[in-house]
Design an enzyme around this catalytic site. Structure first.
Site, PDB file in Angstrom:
ATOM      1  CE  LYS A 159      -3.396   2.785   2.434  1.00  0.00           C
ATOM      2  NZ  LYS A 159      -2.577   4.012   2.216  1.00  0.00           N
ATOM      3  CD  GLU A 214      11.577   3.475   9.831  1.00  0.00           C
ATOM      4  OE1 GLU A 214      11.578   4.422  10.655  1.00  0.00           O
ATOM      5  OE2 GLU A 214      11.522   3.629   8.613  1.00  0.00           O
ATOM      6  CB  CYS A 237      11.980   8.229   9.967  1.00  0.00           C
ATOM      7  SG  CYS A 237      12.811   7.082   8.856  1.00  0.00           S
ATOM      8  CD  GLU A 253       9.097  12.364  13.233  1.00  0.00           C
ATOM      9  OE1 GLU A 253       9.980  11.869  12.514  1.00  0.00           O
ATOM     10  OE2 GLU A 253       8.065  11.748  13.559  1.00  0.00           O
TER      11      GLU A 253
END
Length: 491
Positions: free
Chosen positions: A175, A250, A284, A383
């Site tokens: 996906k 992750e 990330c 973040e």
């Protein structure tokens, strides 16, 4: 003007969906293509195709070596078609063309690497404690894999899932994020050209409730490999209660970079720029928390401010551009809000912090450096996923480690020092899945990748990752011709 249309790849065919949506070019803010929005029905069809392919002789009948050759061919095709895929990724996500071209060319090596590992996922012979038995372990494919990837570095993040899964003999429903799915939908053409049997790889895009939930809760899915944010990960874990699938996650990061007074500052400055301003900070592993030993703080910060101001922003399709736009207007608004909160709490913006005056179209945001007093400042704690570097001074190694580990995340980290003994001490003490010493933002198919805490669960990449897509089967063979002893006593 008619916009180009993309289609899902399901059961060996490119198919339209009942619903579609327009994809936005981040450099202009305007629609540039029409994308398919897979429904729950489309998703079910893809999973069932993958499940059938698991036992179809066209795939299940291949040897591991033959699977490896298919992966190697896919890698070659990826390298060959890198310019086209790079153009699509840049158009759909805003990532600069000089990076997408280089990265996609290197991603081909991931498929070649796992192609070479396909026939090396060995079982084992057990020295069992019964003299009339031979026992061995087989490694078999775990089943249908749901691979869910975000829009940033999507060809890389799909490679570290798709390649080991296929090497192990699994089938996959991949996906792509609804934010910038074009390169992965185009990638389906290479899967077909490489000769993978129909149903082995299926590629969808769509929205969370209609596609994502249907995929990750599907009863025929045996493993979920996800990259994205913690909130979505929590929902996926909840969805997996429906199928008890194995999961790897992750997730995000607030990666610390520690710079000591003995470091080579010219090298440090370039590495910091690479860690936070490359890919517009939308990584990330972005080195977004910079801790600098006090004696060199002013000098290094001045160097970084000068470098940030010199970064060439512009059209991401221009090879001269060094930093493009953010991927979405929503992401830019999130950054602006957190920066406003940070300034209100005492932080000082040293450079940037604004929409570039000559870039009103699209989702551009200036390279930004913020001086902060502590880890409680919002831009240090949360973040941002953008080109914002928070800088804090420290006194001594102990304080540096304390600051680095004061986070809910634990994906990546960096240490800059010429003192080898200090480097080894810090490698042991920093809580992160990756520690780069005197470098930053380096990857390889040979090296595992993953984090601690809110940064996720499990590892991707490296030789061991293929085992995560297999399960063991114990085989017992009795070698005696004597009658079976007492049937009412367990052997």
């Amino acid at each position: 003007m008619t916009l180009p249309r993309f289609r899902c790849y399901i059961d060996g065919a490119f198919v339209d969906t009942d619903e579609t949506f327009e994809s936005i070019d981040p450099s202009t803010g305007g629609a540039w293509a029409v994308m398919p929005a897979a429904s729950a029905v489309d998703t079910d069809r893809a999973v069932r195709a993958a499940y059938r392919a698991l036992s179809d002789a066209a795939w299940a009948g291949l040897t591991a070596t033959q699977r490896g050759k298919l992966l190697y061919k896919l890698g070659d095709l990826l390298a060959e078609h890198a310019p086209r895929l790079a153009e699509l990724e840049t158009r759909d996500t805003g990532k600069i063309i000089r990076e997408t071209r280089a990265q996609i060319g290197y991603i081909a090596d991931f498929y070649r690497y796992f192609g070479g590992l396909a026939d090396k996922a060995e079982g084992a012979h057990l020295p069992i404690d019964k003299p009339d038995m031979e026992v061995y372990l087989r490694r078999e494919p775990i089943g249908v894999v749901a691979a869910v990837v975000p829009w940033n570095s999507q060809l890389f993040l799909s490679a570290v899932k798709l390649a080991p899964a296929l090497a192990a003999g699994c089938t996959v429903v991949l996906k792509a994020s609804e934010e910038g799915p074009a390169p992965l939908l185009e990638f389906g053409k290479l899967v077909e050209q490489a000769g993978f049997p129909k149903g082995v790889v299926n590629i969808l895009t769509g929205f969370g409730q209609s596609c994502g939930k249907a995929l990750t809760s599907h009863p025929l899915v045996a493993r979920i490999a996800f990259t994205g944010g913690p909130a979505t990960a929590q929902q996926i874990v909840h969805n997996s209660a429906e199928n008890l699938a194995n999961i790897s996650l992750e997730l995000g990061g607030k990666s610390p970079v520690l710079v000591f007074r003995d470091a080579d500052l010219d090298s440090v400055a370039n590495a910091i720029v690479a860690g936070i301003f490359a890919a517009t900070g939308q990584s990330c592993v972005a080195g977004s928390r910079l801790y600098v030993e006090r004696p060199i703080y002013d000098k290094l910060v001045d160097m970084l401010v000068a470098k940030a101001r010199a970064i060439r922003m512009g059209d991401p399709q221009d090879p001269a551009t060094e930093m493009g736009p953010l991927a979405t207007a929503r992401q830019r608004a999130h950054i602006e809000a957190l920066l406003s909160q940070s300034v209100a709490s005492g932080a000082r913006i040293l450079t940037g912090g604004q929409i570039p005056p000559d870039r009103k179209d699209g989702f551009y945001f200036e390279p930004t450096i913020v001086a902060c007093a502590n880890n409680q400042v919002p831009c240090v704690a949360e973040e941002l996923f953008g080109p914002v570097l928070s800088v804090i001074a420290f006194d001594g190694e102990e304080e540096a480690v304390t600051l680095a580990n004061d986070t809910r995340y634990g994906l990546a980290s960096g240490v800059f020092t010429r003192d080898l003994t200090r480097a080894h001490r810090l490698v042991r003490r920093i809580r992160a899945g990756i520690v780069w010493v005197n470098t930053y933002r380096a990857i390889s198919p040979l090296a595992p990748f993953g984090g601690f805490g809110l940064s996720g669960l499990g590892r991707e990449g490296g030789a061991d990752s293929i085992r995560d897509y297999t399960r063991s089967k114990a085989v017992w063979i009795r070698t005696s011709d004597d009658p079976i002893p007492d049937p009412f006593v367990m052997r």
